[in-house]
Design a protein around this motif. Structure first.
Motif, PDB file in Angstrom:
ATOM      1  N   GLU A   1       0.828  -1.208   0.000  1.00  0.00           N
ATOM      2  CA  GLU A   1       0.000   0.000   0.000  1.00  0.00           C
ATOM      3  C   GLU A   1       0.865   1.263   0.000  1.00  0.00           C
ATOM      4  OE1 GLU A   1      -3.522   0.388   0.635  1.00  0.00           O
ATOM      5  OE2 GLU A   1      -3.817  -1.739   0.177  1.00  0.00           O
ATOM      6  N   TYR A   2       1.912   1.223   0.808  1.00  0.00           N
ATOM      7  CA  TYR A   2       2.817   2.370   0.924  1.00  0.00           C
ATOM      8  C   TYR A   2       3.735   2.463  -0.293  1.00  0.00           C
ATOM      9  CZ  TYR A   2       6.713   5.064   3.001  1.00  0.00           C
ATOM     10  OH  TYR A   2       7.699   5.972   3.257  1.00  0.00           O
ATOM     11  N   LEU A   3       4.279   1.319  -0.708  1.00  0.00           N
ATOM     12  CA  LEU A   3       5.251   1.320  -1.799  1.00  0.00           C
ATOM     13  C   LEU A   3       4.604   1.687  -3.136  1.00  0.00           C
ATOM     14  CD1 LEU A   3       7.214  -1.968  -0.966  1.00  0.00           C
ATOM     15  CD2 LEU A   3       7.720   0.324  -0.185  1.00  0.00           C
ATOM     16  N   SER A   4       3.363   1.199  -3.369  1.00  0.00           N
ATOM     17  CA  SER A   4       2.753   1.400  -4.680  1.00  0.00           C
ATOM     18  C   SER A   4       2.399   2.858  -4.937  1.00  0.00           C
ATOM     19  CB  SER A   4       1.500   0.534  -4.810  1.00  0.00           C
ATOM     20  OG  SER A   4       0.565   0.918  -3.828  1.00  0.00           O
ATOM     21  N   LYS A   5       2.297   3.667  -3.881  1.00  0.00           N
ATOM     22  CA  LYS A   5       1.961   5.077  -4.068  1.00  0.00           C
ATOM     23  C   LYS A   5       3.144   5.905  -4.563  1.00  0.00           C
ATOM     24  CE  LYS A   5      -2.242   5.684  -2.076  1.00  0.00           C
ATOM     25  NZ  LYS A   5      -3.245   5.064  -2.820  1.00  0.00           N
TER      26      LYS A   5
END
Lengths: 136, 317
Positions: B275-279
């Motif tokens: 969730e954090y990385l894909s942003k």
């Protein structure tokens, strides 16, 4: 020897150990002419946030999350006799149009929305989404 | 110590860090610095290491600082502030009349380059000598001012210009240095982490107020999402900070007296790190099939660290 603040009256009389007094006088809206407050970064932005006073609940989230301190607040006393900040407007000279304020605005219909730089603020307020629009 | 309870009251504070600086739109530095500076009513003396913050807030002839402000080299923000603090103490001792009408507090700001790498010796020295100051590290995980070189704060897998992604490379290969724990090991009376997340403004302001009022060297490690080099939209700054906490990539905790650890925020549903990385654009290459294992590694490391924090809080040692 004077107190650290008295040692710094003007730039030419600065002494070792002086601590700068605040150059600002928020009550009289006086600011030093070298304060970056007087600089304009308005040409950075493409879209501007428009503030709708009627929908605002004064949560002050926009004030705390604005990286450019462009929300102007007024100190008012609420019903319980406590002081609280009331958002009165946006300083468009300081706003870079990042849109953080719109993201953090918690009201069901946001009281801050991004509009094109060329839309007048009064025109933008007329285009504001209504409650019915949201249900669709 | 300033009592910070509601945002409505906190917003009445007159700004001592003014707008009109030239930080990027949506830069979290502005949010963090304003909260820290507004978290006390005392007079402040601030030293700033070279970095985005110093470069953007003091462009001649304008300054954004309405406090005593000292610009100093990349490596010695902590040395500068400890010198100022020692002089203030010496003058107060020497001259009885050098009594300020308010307390004077000392705060140093450094980027992660000026804290994790270059400024670490001066910070370590100042902490060891026990000066009374607060050091705030604005951690944007790289040398963003000079165009995204890697620092020892850059997490595994992140793309920077000196740890580029490519056919064989998956970005940064070393893990992020755990500076908060290193500072706690110095025996600082107060060490904490903070983010400008939407639920955490109070957490950060209270930590800053507590750290400033604590006597002795204190340290706050504040995650500062960088819109330009982490490659996300400027309006997502707050959301990214939220996700960093919700996925436990950057947990919020404080350590008192070098040992007593408190986790300040425990997410109800711990989100997966994707969730954090894909942003963020700097991690986009990790989602290719051949790099998937890096995400799994990151997830494992995050889980291990989170468990360590929870266990350590429970044990109370």
């Amino acid at each position: 020897m004077a107190t650290p603040k008295e040692m710094m009256t003007t730039w030419d009389k600065i002494q070792f150990g002086a601590v700068l007094p605040s150059f600002e006088d928020p009550a009289n809206k006086v600011r030093s002419k070298f304060n970056s407050y007087n600089y304009k970064v308005a040409d950075w932005r493409v879209e501007k946030p428009v503030f709708n006073r009627n929908l605002c609940i004064d949560c002050d989230f926009c004030w705390v999350f604005c990286p450019d301190s462009c929300f102007e607040v007024e100190e008012v006393v609420n019903k319980r006799g406590k002081k609280q900040a009331k958002i009165v407007g946006i300083n468009y000279d300081l706003c870079k149009g990042c849109g953080v304020c719109v993201e953090v605005c918690p009201t069901p219909i946001k009281s801050l929305l991004m509009f094109s730089e060329f839309v007048e603020n009064d025109e933008a307020l007329k285009q504001w989404p209504k409650k019915e629009d949201k249900k669709d | 110590m300033k009592n910070i309870t509601t945002l409505k009251e906190f917003a009445c504070t007159p700004d001592r860090f003014n707008g009109g600086h030239r930080l990027c739109p949506g830069c979290a530095h502005g949010m963090i610095v304003r909260e820290v500076v507004n978290a006390t009513d005392d007079d402040l003396v601030i030293s700033t290491a070279t970095g985005c913050l110093e470069v953007c807030t003091a462009i001649y002839p304008y300054t954004s600082w309405d406090v005593s402000w000292l610009h100093i080299g990349f490596e010695n923000a902590a040395a500068g502030i400890s010198g100022a603090e020692a002089m203030y103490k010496a003058l107060s001792k020497k001259n009885k009349s050098y009594n300020p009408d308010k307390n004077v507090k000392f705060v140093a700001f450094g980027g992660d380059g000026g804290t994790y790498d270059i400024g670490f010796q001066s910070l370590s020295g100042a902490t060891e000598r026990g000066h009374d100051f607060l050091y705030v590290c604005l951690d944007n995980e790289g040398y963003m001012n000079t165009g995204a070189q890697r620092s020892s704060s850059t997490p595994i897998g992140a793309h920077t210009t000196t740890s580029p992604r490519g056919k064989l490379s998956y970005g940064e290969k070393n893990r992020k240095k755990d500076l908060t724990m290193i500072m706690a090991a110095h025996g600082c009376p107060y060490v904490a982490t903070a983010t400008p997340g939407s639920k955490h403004w109070k957490d950060m302001a209270q930590k800053a107020a507590k750290a400033i009022s604590t006597v002795g060297p204190t340290f706050i490690n504040a995650l500062s999402p960088c819109t330009t080099e982490w490659k996300f939209k400027p309006e997502d700054t707050v959301e990214i900070s939220d996700l960093a906490v919700e996925t436990c990539m950057f947990p919020l905790f404080e350590i008192e007296d070098g040992h007593k650890l408190t986790v300040n925020y425990k997410p109800k549903n711990k989100l997966p790190v994707e969730e954090y990385l894909s942003k963020q654009g700097r991690f986009s290459h990790l989602f290719k099939p051949e790099n998937r294992w890096v995400i799994e590694e990151i997830q494992k490391e995050v889980d291990r660290y989170w468990e360590y924090l929870l266990r350590r809080e429970e044990a109370g040692v």
